[in-house]
Design a protein around this motif. Structure first.
Motif: not given
Length: 330
Positions: A53, A57, A75, A77-79, A92-94, A97
C-alpha cells in the motif's frame, strides 16, 4: 485479559548496537519502481506478486520479475500492514480507517474494526490472521497519528496495544501500554503471537497456549535499531525490519520525565533527531536466536519498514521510498 507491561527504561546500547555495518553485508538491491511513495509493508500473494500500500491509499500488486504494477484497490485512507488470508483475501491495517478486508483484487473493501471500547482506532499498524478467523493486529499509538509518528517515539507515550478480533467479531486487548506497537507475527504452532515495540527496541511475546497462557515476556530485547514490521518467512524465521539504527539523543531522552520529552517534541523540526539511512533486516527463530543480520549502506534506499522472505528472496518496503527493493538471503 489485558496485560500491562512494566514501564520501560532503555538499556545501554551494546557495542553491537552502535555498529553501522553487519556481517555478511546484505547483497545488492534491485528496485521495483512504484507510481507513488511509501510501500510501508510488503507481502507475497498466492500468485507470486508482491502486495503493498502507498501513501495515496492505493493497494498495488507488483510482479517481482517484470516490475509490472497493477492497482487492485484503494482504501480511501493510508494503508500500512497487510496479511494475505488462506482464501486469498487481503487484510489491511489502514492508519486512518482501521482494520479492513479486501475480498479479492478489484473487489469490495469491508471495514472489520473501526473502533475499540467506544473509541476510534487512531493508528492501526500491522496484522496477522489464524486460519480459524481470529485476527491479531496492533495499534501503534492512541495519542499520535501516523503523520506525527515521531512525536510518539520522542514522547514515549506507551499507548500502543496488541488486539485480537475473534471469529464472532468481538475485539479484546491482549497487551496494553506498548511502546509504539508495530509488526505482528503468529507462531506456526499457534503457541504465541509476537509484536514489535519500535520505541523500546524489542519484540514482545504473548502466550496463547501452555501453562503461561495469557502472559507476556520478551522474545528479543535491546535491538540495535528500531524494529518495524515483522513477517514469518517461508524459512520459518521471524524477519524483522529495522527502520534506522538507535539514536543516542533518543536513548538519553527516554528515561526523562514525560513533560521533558513532550517539550523536546516542540523544538524546531530541523533540530529534532532524524532517522539515519540504512537498509537493515534481521531474522530470529522462536527461541529468540539471531539467525541473519543483513545490512548495507542506505545510499539508494533507506528507512526499511518491511522485510518479506520468500524462497530465499527478500523483499523490502519503506515508509519513505517510491520502490520495493529486492535482494537475496546469502
Amino acid at each position: 485479559m489485558s496485560m500491562q507491561p512494566h514501564r520501560w527504561t532503555p538499556p545501554p546500547a551494546t557495542p553491537r548496537a552502535r555498529e553501522t555495518r553487519s556481517t555478511p553485508e546484505m547483497p545488492a538491491l534491485r528496485l521495483l519502481e512504484l507510481p507513488g511513495r511509501g510501500p510501508e509493508d510488503v507481502v507475497v500473494a498466492a500468485d507470486g506478486r508482491l502486495l503493498t500500500g502507498i501513501d495515496d491509499g492505493a493497494i498495488l500488486a507488483v510482479d517481482p520479475a517484470t516490475g509490472a504494477v497493477e492497482q487492485i484497490a484503494h482504501t480511501g485512507g493510508r494503508p500500512l500492514g497487510l496479511h494475505v488470508e488462506s482464501d486469498g483475501a487481503l487484510l489491511i491495517c489502514d492508519a486512518e480507517r482501521g482494520l479492513l478486508r479486501l475480498d479479492k483484487p478489484g473487489g469490495a473493501i469491508e471495514v472489520l474494526v473501526a473502533e475499540v471500547d467506544g473509541a476510534a482506532l487512531n493508528f492501526t499498524s500491522n496484522v496477522v490472521a489464524d486460519g480459524d478467523g481470529t485476527i491479531y493486529f496492533s495499534e501503534s499509538s492512541r495519542r499520535w497519528p501516523l503523520k506525527q509518528w515521531m512525536g510518539d517515539i520522542m514522547e514515549h507515550s506507551g499507548t500502543g496495544r496488541l488486539l485480537r478480533r475473534n471469529p464472532d467479531g468481538t475485539v479484546e486487548t491482549l497487551i496494553d501500554g506498548l511502546d509504539f506497537a508495530n509488526g505482528v507475527v503468529l507462531a506456526p504452532d499457534r503457541s504465541c503471537v509476537l509484536v514489535a515495540e519500535t520505541g523500546a527496541y524489542r519484540v514482545t511475546r504473548y502466550r496463547l497456549s501452555g501453562p503461561q497462557t495469557g502472559t507476556c515476556d520478551r522474545l528479543v530485547e535491546n535491538l540495535p535499531g528500531f524494529p518495524d514490521n515483522m513477517l514469518l518467512g517461508s524459512d520459518g524465521l521471524v524477519w524483522v525490519s529495522l527502520a534506522a539504527p538507535r539514536n543516542p539523543l533518543l536513548d538519553n531522552l527516554l528515561p526523562l520525565p514525560g513533560i521533558l520529552r513532550q517539550i523536546s517534541w516542540a523544538i524546531p523540526e530541523r533540530l529534532q533527531p532524524k532517522p539515519a539511512r540504512t537498509v537493515w533486516a534481521m531474522a530470529f527463530d522462536f527461541d529468540g536466536t539471531l539467525v541473519h543480520d543483513l545490512q548495507r549502506e542506505g545510499t539508494d534506499y533507506g528507512m526499511v519498514t518491511a522485510a518479506a522472505e520468500h524462497d530465499g528472496a527478500l523483499y523490502l518496503g519503506s515508509l519513505s521510498e517510491s520502490a520495493i527493493a529486492v535482494t537475496q538471503v546469502p
